[in-house]
Design a protein around this motif. Structure first.
Motif, PDB file in Angstrom:
ATOM      1  N   HIS A  10      28.683  44.892  42.688  1.00 32.31           N
ATOM      2  CA  HIS A  10      28.438  44.909  41.237  1.00 32.31           C
ATOM      3  C   HIS A  10      29.349  45.918  40.563  1.00 32.31           C
ATOM      4  O   HIS A  10      29.512  47.043  41.069  1.00 32.31           O
ATOM      5  CB  HIS A  10      26.984  45.294  40.952  1.00 32.31           C
ATOM      6  CG  HIS A  10      25.985  44.298  41.453  1.00 32.31           C
ATOM      7  ND1 HIS A  10      25.518  43.245  40.687  1.00 32.31           N
ATOM      8  CD2 HIS A  10      25.404  44.162  42.668  1.00 32.31           C
ATOM      9  CE1 HIS A  10      24.671  42.534  41.404  1.00 32.31           C
ATOM     10  NE2 HIS A  10      24.589  43.053  42.606  1.00 32.31           N
ATOM     11  N   PHE A  11      29.936  45.501  39.439  1.00 37.55           N
ATOM     12  CA  PHE A  11      30.707  46.418  38.594  1.00 37.55           C
ATOM     13  C   PHE A  11      29.909  46.572  37.298  1.00 37.55           C
ATOM     14  O   PHE A  11      29.746  45.596  36.547  1.00 37.55           O
ATOM     15  CB  PHE A  11      32.105  45.847  38.324  1.00 37.55           C
ATOM     16  CG  PHE A  11      32.970  46.719  37.450  1.00 37.55           C
ATOM     17  CD1 PHE A  11      33.218  46.376  36.118  1.00 37.55           C
ATOM     18  CD2 PHE A  11      33.549  47.895  37.950  1.00 37.55           C
ATOM     19  CE1 PHE A  11      34.029  47.170  35.314  1.00 37.55           C
ATOM     20  CE2 PHE A  11      34.359  48.698  37.149  1.00 37.55           C
ATOM     21  CZ  PHE A  11      34.588  48.343  35.824  1.00 37.55           C
ATOM     22  N   VAL A  12      29.409  47.772  37.065  1.00 40.29           N
ATOM     23  CA  VAL A  12      28.534  48.031  35.913  1.00 40.29           C
ATOM     24  C   VAL A  12      29.328  48.798  34.865  1.00 40.29           C
ATOM     25  O   VAL A  12      29.778  49.925  35.118  1.00 40.29           O
ATOM     26  CB  VAL A  12      27.303  48.861  36.325  1.00 40.29           C
ATOM     27  CG1 VAL A  12      26.393  49.093  35.116  1.00 40.29           C
ATOM     28  CG2 VAL A  12      26.529  48.174  37.451  1.00 40.29           C
ATOM     29  N   THR A  13      29.520  48.181  33.695  1.00 41.84           N
ATOM     30  CA  THR A  13      30.285  48.844  32.634  1.00 41.84           C
ATOM     31  C   THR A  13      29.384  49.069  31.425  1.00 41.84           C
ATOM     32  O   THR A  13      28.630  48.177  31.017  1.00 41.84           O
ATOM     33  CB  THR A  13      31.537  48.017  32.266  1.00 41.84           C
ATOM     34  OG1 THR A  13      32.297  48.719  31.273  1.00 41.84           O
ATOM     35  CG2 THR A  13      31.202  46.626  31.763  1.00 41.84           C
ATOM     36  N   PHE A  14      29.425  50.296  30.891  1.00 43.96           N
ATOM     37  CA  PHE A  14      28.580  50.625  29.739  1.00 43.96           C
ATOM     38  C   PHE A  14      29.278  50.210  28.443  1.00 43.96           C
ATOM     39  O   PHE A  14      30.490  50.377  28.297  1.00 43.96           O
ATOM     40  CB  PHE A  14      28.275  52.126  29.728  1.00 43.96           C
ATOM     41  CG  PHE A  14      27.390  52.572  30.856  1.00 43.96           C
ATOM     42  CD1 PHE A  14      27.830  53.498  31.784  1.00 43.96           C
ATOM     43  CD2 PHE A  14      26.107  52.049  31.009  1.00 43.96           C
ATOM     44  CE1 PHE A  14      27.022  53.898  32.843  1.00 43.96           C
ATOM     45  CE2 PHE A  14      25.289  52.444  32.058  1.00 43.96           C
ATOM     46  CZ  PHE A  14      25.758  53.364  32.976  1.00 43.96           C
ATOM     47  N   VAL A  15      28.489  49.681  27.528  1.00 44.27           N
ATOM     48  CA  VAL A  15      29.020  49.245  26.224  1.00 44.27           C
ATOM     49  C   VAL A  15      28.162  49.878  25.128  1.00 44.27           C
ATOM     50  O   VAL A  15      26.968  50.155  25.339  1.00 44.27           O
ATOM     51  CB  VAL A  15      29.002  47.705  26.100  1.00 44.27           C
ATOM     52  CG1 VAL A  15      29.968  47.074  27.101  1.00 44.27           C
ATOM     53  CG2 VAL A  15      27.599  47.134  26.279  1.00 44.27           C
ATOM     54  N   GLU A  16      28.784  50.110  23.964  1.00 47.77           N
ATOM     55  CA  GLU A  16      28.054  50.676  22.831  1.00 47.77           C
ATOM     56  C   GLU A  16      27.083  49.647  22.241  1.00 47.77           C
ATOM     57  O   GLU A  16      25.978  49.957  21.839  1.00 47.77           O
ATOM     58  CB  GLU A  16      29.054  51.130  21.751  1.00 47.77           C
ATOM     59  CG  GLU A  16      29.764  52.453  22.077  1.00 47.77           C
ATOM     60  CD  GLU A  16      28.777  53.596  22.275  1.00 47.77           C
ATOM     61  OE1 GLU A  16      28.893  54.317  23.305  1.00 47.77           O
ATOM     62  OE2 GLU A  16      27.860  53.743  21.437  1.00 47.77           O
ATOM     63  N   ASP A  17      27.568  48.389  22.196  1.00 56.04           N
ATOM     64  CA  ASP A  17      26.776  47.326  21.551  1.00 56.04           C
ATOM     65  C   ASP A  17      26.882  46.059  22.392  1.00 56.04           C
ATOM     66  O   ASP A  17      27.945  45.438  22.459  1.00 56.04           O
ATOM     67  CB  ASP A  17      27.301  47.076  20.127  1.00 56.04           C
ATOM     68  CG  ASP A  17      26.527  45.957  19.425  1.00 56.04           C
ATOM     69  OD1 ASP A  17      26.865  45.646  18.277  1.00 56.04           O
ATOM     70  OD2 ASP A  17      25.603  45.389  20.069  1.00 56.04           O
ATOM     71  N   ILE A  18      25.795  45.669  23.015  1.00 56.58           N
ATOM     72  CA  ILE A  18      25.790  44.526  23.944  1.00 56.58           C
ATOM     73  C   ILE A  18      26.237  43.252  23.246  1.00 56.58           C
ATOM     74  O   ILE A  18      26.826  42.359  23.859  1.00 56.58           O
ATOM     75  CB  ILE A  18      24.396  44.350  24.588  1.00 56.58           C
ATOM     76  CG1 ILE A  18      24.500  43.533  25.883  1.00 56.58           C
ATOM     77  CG2 ILE A  18      23.413  43.742  23.620  1.00 56.58           C
ATOM     78  CD1 ILE A  18      24.930  44.324  27.092  1.00 56.58           C
ATOM     79  N   LYS A  19      26.012  43.218  21.940  1.00 58.64           N
ATOM     80  CA  LYS A  19      26.383  41.986  21.187  1.00 58.64           C
ATOM     81  C   LYS A  19      27.899  41.828  21.121  1.00 58.64           C
ATOM     82  O   LYS A  19      28.412  40.743  20.896  1.00 58.64           O
ATOM     83  CB  LYS A  19      25.778  42.046  19.772  1.00 58.64           C
ATOM     84  CG  LYS A  19      24.253  42.018  19.751  1.00 58.64           C
ATOM     85  CD  LYS A  19      23.660  41.830  18.339  1.00 58.64           C
ATOM     86  CE  LYS A  19      23.877  43.042  17.450  1.00 58.64           C
ATOM     87  NZ  LYS A  19      23.226  44.272  17.999  1.00 58.64           N
ATOM     88  N   GLN A  20      28.599  42.943  21.333  1.00 61.22           N
ATOM     89  CA  GLN A  20      30.072  42.882  21.282  1.00 61.22           C
ATOM     90  C   GLN A  20      30.690  42.562  22.648  1.00 61.22           C
ATOM     91  O   GLN A  20      31.909  42.381  22.756  1.00 61.22           O
ATOM     92  CB  GLN A  20      30.627  44.236  20.785  1.00 61.22           C
ATOM     93  CG  GLN A  20      30.106  44.666  19.418  1.00 61.22           C
ATOM     94  CD  GLN A  20      30.363  43.626  18.334  1.00 61.22           C
ATOM     95  OE1 GLN A  20      31.448  43.051  18.264  1.00 61.22           O
ATOM     96  NE2 GLN A  20      29.337  43.358  17.521  1.00 61.22           N
ATOM     97  N   ALA A  21      29.861  42.521  23.690  1.00 63.84           N
ATOM     98  CA  ALA A  21      30.409  42.260  25.036  1.00 63.84           C
ATOM     99  C   ALA A  21      30.824  40.796  25.123  1.00 63.84           C
ATOM    100  O   ALA A  21      29.993  39.896  24.945  1.00 63.84           O
ATOM    101  CB  ALA A  21      29.366  42.580  26.097  1.00 63.84           C
ATOM    102  N   ASN A  22      32.094  40.572  25.388  1.00 57.91           N
ATOM    103  CA  ASN A  22      32.632  39.204  25.421  1.00 57.91           C
ATOM    104  C   ASN A  22      32.565  38.654  26.841  1.00 57.91           C
ATOM    105  O   ASN A  22      33.588  38.580  27.549  1.00 57.91           O
ATOM    106  CB  ASN A  22      34.075  39.206  24.897  1.00 57.91           C
ATOM    107  CG  ASN A  22      34.615  37.787  24.707  1.00 57.91           C
ATOM    108  OD1 ASN A  22      33.977  36.816  25.133  1.00 57.91           O
ATOM    109  ND2 ASN A  22      35.770  37.684  24.098  1.00 57.91           N
ATOM    110  N   LEU A  23      31.371  38.261  27.266  1.00 57.54           N
ATOM    111  CA  LEU A  23      31.178  37.836  28.656  1.00 57.54           C
ATOM    112  C   LEU A  23      32.038  36.633  29.046  1.00 57.54           C
ATOM    113  O   LEU A  23      32.641  36.628  30.127  1.00 57.54           O
ATOM    114  CB  LEU A  23      29.695  37.538  28.939  1.00 57.54           C
ATOM    115  CG  LEU A  23      28.836  38.728  29.348  1.00 57.54           C
ATOM    116  CD1 LEU A  23      28.566  39.658  28.178  1.00 57.54           C
ATOM    117  CD2 LEU A  23      27.516  38.270  29.968  1.00 57.54           C
ATOM    118  N   PRO A  24      32.158  35.611  28.199  1.00 59.94           N
ATOM    119  CA  PRO A  24      32.944  34.436  28.629  1.00 59.94           C
ATOM    120  C   PRO A  24      34.402  34.752  28.936  1.00 59.94           C
ATOM    121  O   PRO A  24      35.023  34.095  29.760  1.00 59.94           O
ATOM    122  CB  PRO A  24      32.816  33.470  27.447  1.00 59.94           C
ATOM    123  CG  PRO A  24      31.572  33.902  26.730  1.00 59.94           C
ATOM    124  CD  PRO A  24      31.511  35.388  26.898  1.00 59.94           C
TER     125      PRO A  24
END
Ligand code: API
Length: 269
Positions: free
Chosen positions: A152-166
């Motif tokens: 697993h690679f766990v990366t912290f983000v300020e706002d999950i809504k901005q995480a561009n998973l696709p």
């Protein structure tokens, strides 16, 4: 030939479960791809085979939707606990489960004769890299590389809504740093003991939840001082919340969450 299966989900992470004790499966990789496909198959995040074991009560094999076999699956281990008890394949409320990442111990929480939740002793985490910078075409991502028996690679983000998973998910899953690929968790810290996580799973893409990923996320939060060992950390995912504790006494990670039977079915081979 027709195969009987049970569709189950844990925190929305859904798999097809087949009891191979009474119906052996010889080509699970191909079947995982075929059956996981929506519209033309059953539709799921993958295929889970429940089998016998010489070293534990039962065994589990888990295949992602792309047919790749993983060494461990947290959500599936809870669903297997429910499957075995509810179908009266065991009367025990403590079950040992052989997996490719070792024997896991399950504690079943029963209400009105059925399993509602399960606690799984996920064993000791292995923090392979506390802070790793990975460059991708769309940016550089800093994260913690953790094994829960699977990577697993766990990366912290300020706002999950901005995480561009696709876009970012597959780039990190297939990053050259990970010769066996990796599961990718995007985590937004909410408060001590609370975090929001979304996951791009190796071999399955975006899923509603990832049990080993929730454990890896809790381990990363603690490693970075955002929670403590012994905290009951709530990892909130798209499909539900899991409670994760990294126990300071035995250094094991404990995962607690639901297990739900969706439907029974049969499919022609
Ligand atoms: N995609 C994972 C396997 C499924 C893990 C996840 N669904 C869980 O609940 O732990 C891997 O290739 O390692």
């Amino acid at each position: 030939m027709t195969i009987q299966f049970t569709k189950m989900q844990g925190a929305g992470n859904d798999y097809i479960y087949v009891n191979t004790i009474n119906q052996p499966v010889t080509n699970p990789k191909e079947l995982a791809i075929q059956w996981s496909t929506y519209h033309t198959g059953i539709g799921s995040d993958g295929l889970v085979l429940i089998g016998p074991s010489h070293i534990a009560d039962f065994s589990m094999r888990i295949f992602n939707a792309d047919g790749s076999e993983a060494k461990m699956c947290g959500n599936a281990s809870r669903c297997i606990g429910k499957y075995l008890y509810d179908k009266k394949l065991t009367q025990k409320k403590q079950i040992s489960l052989e997996t490719l990442s070792g024997i896991k111990h399950l504690e079943l929480h029963v209400k009105n004769g059925a399993v509602k939740e399960v606690t799984v002793d996920m064993g000791c985490p292995d923090i392979l890299e506390e802070s790793l910078n990975l460059s991708c075409p769309n940016g550089t991502f800093t994260g913690t590389f953790v094994s829960m028996g699977n990577p697993h690679f766990v990366t912290f983000v300020e706002d999950i809504k901005q995480a561009n998973l696709p876009v970012t998910g597959p780039l990190l899953e297939h990053h050259p740093y990970f010769p066996d690929r990796a599961n990718i968790e995007f985590v937004q810290f909410l408060s001590e003991g609370n975090a929001r996580m979304r996951v791009w799973e190796r071999g399955s893409g975006i899923t509603q939840a990832c049990g080993t990923g929730a454990c890896a996320s809790a381990v990363a939060l603690i490693a970075h001082g955002r929670a403590q060992k012994g905290d009951k950390i709530q990892i909130q995912m798209d499909g539900g919340t899991l409670t994760i504790e990294w126990n300071p006494t035995d250094n094991h990670v404990y995962m607690t969450g639901n297990a739900v039977t969706v439907f029974e079915g049969s499919i022609k081979l």
